[in-house]
Scaffold this motif. Structure first.
Motif, PDB file in Angstrom:
ATOM      1  N   ARG A  72      -3.287   4.561   1.235  1.00 16.14           N
ATOM      2  CA  ARG A  72      -4.363   5.349   2.213  1.00 16.14           C
ATOM      3  C   ARG A  72      -5.340   4.279   2.652  1.00 16.14           C
ATOM      4  O   ARG A  72      -5.734   3.306   2.125  1.00 16.14           O
ATOM      5  N   HIS A  86       7.970   7.557   7.027  1.00 16.31           N
ATOM      6  CA  HIS A  86       9.061   7.272   6.196  1.00 16.31           C
ATOM      7  C   HIS A  86      10.183   6.340   7.128  1.00 16.31           C
ATOM      8  O   HIS A  86      11.301   6.391   6.988  1.00 16.31           O
ATOM      9  N   ILE A 143      -3.254   8.774   5.448  1.00 19.04           N
ATOM     10  CA  ILE A 143      -2.091   8.422   4.754  1.00 19.04           C
ATOM     11  C   ILE A 143      -1.345   7.242   5.578  1.00 19.04           C
ATOM     12  O   ILE A 143      -0.997   7.673   6.725  1.00 19.04           O
ATOM     13  N   LYS A 197       3.694   5.858  -4.974  1.00 14.06           N
ATOM     14  CA  LYS A 197       2.482   5.425  -4.678  1.00 14.06           C
ATOM     15  C   LYS A 197       1.927   5.650  -3.078  1.00 14.06           C
ATOM     16  O   LYS A 197       2.686   5.265  -2.241  1.00 14.06           O
ATOM     17  N   THR A 198       1.154   6.109  -2.801  1.00 18.40           N
ATOM     18  CA  THR A 198       0.558   6.647  -1.562  1.00 18.40           C
ATOM     19  C   THR A 198      -0.433   5.524  -0.892  1.00 18.40           C
ATOM     20  O   THR A 198      -1.613   5.202  -1.874  1.00 18.40           O
ATOM     21  N   GLU A 205       9.530  13.749  -4.587  1.00 23.80           N
ATOM     22  CA  GLU A 205       8.809  13.042  -5.762  1.00 23.80           C
ATOM     23  C   GLU A 205       9.444  13.214  -7.185  1.00 23.80           C
ATOM     24  O   GLU A 205       8.833  13.417  -8.231  1.00 23.80           O
ATOM     25  N   TYR A 259       3.962   4.991   2.095  1.00 28.42           N
ATOM     26  CA  TYR A 259       4.132   4.988   0.535  1.00 28.42           C
ATOM     27  C   TYR A 259       4.788   3.716   0.019  1.00 28.42           C
ATOM     28  O   TYR A 259       5.664   2.901   0.803  1.00 28.42           O
ATOM     29  N   HIS A 303       3.942   6.228   6.960  1.00 29.59           N
ATOM     30  CA  HIS A 303       3.874   7.464   6.890  1.00 29.59           C
ATOM     31  C   HIS A 303       5.088   8.316   7.636  1.00 29.59           C
ATOM     32  O   HIS A 303       5.097   9.526   7.230  1.00 29.59           O
TER      33      HIS A 303
END
Length: 566
Positions: A313, A254, A318, A310-311, A293, A321, A252
């Motif tokens: 969760r 990055h 979150i 695609k996230t 995105e 990704y 989350h």
């Protein structure tokens, strides 16, 4: 020399070896590929270490306080490790436990853990205890309480339950090694048997920590032998690496976590990148793709990739990704083929449509020529009236009048239909059609029938035409172009907007051309007079809006009259 060793020395060596083995187990498991099973084994190794540490401290205790602290470590590890054993077996055999099983079992383990950590503050676990030395070995002489009984029952129940699970699952499943059930049965059986047997066998050597270590070693052997904790992850990784798609996983924040082989092909910078590095440092473009995105296509040599974000969760939070570059090369090729085919098809349809329209136009011209043969005046008349009607309709479109009806297609259809407005005159005799004087009442009745006759001719001639709008309009123009706005026209004496718009436009075009053209029964009116007559008939013979449109383009109308035969 071994003969000179005391019991104390033997236990020190034994527990020290157990402590070292537990540390090695922790390190060995920690070095394995991260997975849920690996984390579970790491916890089991840690709590086994606590048990070994407790026994190691206990053998060196010199006071009741010290040995009580050692027992707290032992039970802290023991209460937790049995819970983890159950969790491991449930996951290993993929058993769906009852919904409340783990919450209740976990709560029991927590209560026992809390009770053992406060063992010196109450009498529920040990009713009484005394510190003493037996053959030089520090021991705690205990009188057990109710909670200790609960702990022993739990330990025995866990051992028995796991043994039953292993036996049942082994009889049902044939995909495991034959020796595996024996290995798994030994995991809960050995420590439980040692611990329970210790209560009834007169010995100073407590091998419970060694039993736990043996169980842990058996699980580790099972892991290394069968790769049970890694088989799913390995299979998934193998599948992912064999994909033509590129997969990049970040958390989350990055931070780079994982990529597959195709991702390294697309983004070679990942071959040198270290995990937990910011994605922006490794690939600024990829980081921007994630933040924005951006789904722009990515091209590499002859391949085409489309990115998807695609996230990940968990518990509505979150966690990270997945940047998925889907290989859409074949799909794009198919799309291009379909597009090319569609364009070719459109060209072919347009060509055939043009040919059909050309044929229709020739049919219209043929009809008009037939009329022209019968009446030389009518030939130029149909050409001019078609242009007049087209220009009136164009003004309506420009002004936004009758927007529900008037559009570009309406104008094209009207222009094509207008030449046939007098086709019914084919059925009128020459003596009436070209009579120089005024028609008699009987002759006038016959002349007025040309409107209805024209519609009948067109219906029969065009009944199989595919363009329904054109069919309807050409019939309307032929039938109703002699109707009057206030009524009283022919053939049906319609009035107002009950008269089709196409016929109302045709009426103005037809009358104006008749006024400004020579007829056997009248002389030519000049343009000023003709426009004045049309103006006076506004709201009487003609639709007021159409009259205004017609008068607004007088110069264009006069130009048509000059250009086409006058």
């Amino acid at each position: 020399m071994l003969a000179d060793m005391t019991m104390y020395d033997s236990l020190i060596i034994l527990y020290s070896i157990g402590l070292v083995i537990s540390i090695i187990c922790i390190i060995g498991v920690a070095l394995q590929k991260p997975s849920d099973e690996q984390k579970l084994m790491l916890l089991i190794s840690f709590f086994a270490f606590l048990i070994s540490l407790g026994y190691w401290f206990g053998i060196q205790s010199n006071s009741v306080e010290a040995i009580i602290m050692a027992y707290k470590l032992m039970y802290l590890g023991g209460c937790s490790i049995y819970f983890l054993f159950v969790l491991f077996f449930v996951r290993y055999y993929k058993i769906k436990a009852p919904k409340l099983f783990f919450p209740i079992f976990g709560l029991l383990c927590i209560l026992l853990t809390g009770a053992t950590l406060m063992i010196d503050q109450h009498h529920w676990f040990y009713q009484s205890y005394t510190f003493a030395y037996e053959t030089g070995v520090p021991v705690l002489i205990k009188e057990y309480g109710i909670l200790h009984t609960v702990y022993m029952v739990m330990e025995a129940a866990v051992a028995l339950g796991l043994i039953i699970i292993v036996i049942y699952q082994s009889s049902k499943r044939k995909d495991k090694e034959k020796w595996e059930p024996f290995l798994l049965v030994a995991v809960p059986l050995i420590p439980a048997a040692i611990h329970i047997g210790r209560l009834y066998l007169p010995t100073q050597i407590d091998l419970a920590s060694i039993g736990i270590l043996i169980s842990e070693l058996l699980l580790i052997v099972l892991i290394y032998r069968l790769k049970i904790y890694d088989i799913n992850d390995t299979a998934k990784q193998l599948i992912i690496d064999s994909m033509d798609d590129a997969i990049i996983v970040v958390d989350h924040n990055h931070l780079y976590k994982e990529v597959n082989e195709q991702a390294i092909v697309l983004f070679p910078e990942f071959a040198r990148a270290k995990k937990d590095t910011e994605l922006a440092i490794i690939s600024p473009a990829l980081d921007q793709t994630l933040k924005a995105e951006d789904t722009s296509l990515f091209y590499l040599e002859s391949r085409v990739y489309e990115p998807y974000i695609k996230t990940i969760r968990r518990n509505n939070q979150i966690r990270g990704y997945v940047i998925w570059y889907l290989d859409v090369t074949e799909a794009e090729k198919r799309k291009e083929l379909v597009l090319n085919y569609q364009q070719e098809l459109e060209k072919e349809v347009a060509l055939k449509t043009a040919r059909i329209e050309e044929i229709q136009e020739q049919i219209i011209i043929s009809f008009a020529n037939i009329i022209e043969i019968r009446d030389t005046i009518t030939g130029e008349h149909v050409r001019r009236t078609s242009l007049y009607a087209e220009k009136i309709a164009a003004v309506l479109l420009q002004n936004g009048d009758y927007p529900e009806t008037v559009n570009e297609r309406f104008i094209r259809l009207l222009y094509a239909a207008a030449p046939l407005h007098d086709v019914g005159k084919i059925m009128v005799s020459d003596s009436i059609l070209n009579k120089p004087g005024k028609l008699t009442e009987a002759e006038w009745v016959l002349m007025k029938k040309h409107a209805e006759n024209g519609q009948n001719i067109l219906k029969n001639a065009l009944e199989k035409i595919q363009d329904v709008d054109y069919y309807n309009m050409v019939c309307e123009v032929a039938m109703y172009h002699h109707e009057r706005w206030i009524g009283g026209g022919y053939p049906e004496a319609l009035s107002g907007e009950t008269i089709p718009l196409s016929a109302r436009i045709m009426a103005i075009a037809d009358v104006f051309d008749a006024l400004t053209s020579e007829r056997p029964y009248k002389e030519i009116y000049d343009n000023d007079t003709a426009f004045e007559i049309i103006k006076k008939e506004r709201g009487l013979h003609f639709d007021p809006i159409l009259v205004d449109a017609f008068l607004s383009i007088r110069e264009e109308i006069e130009a048509v009259a000059v250009r086409v035969g006058k």
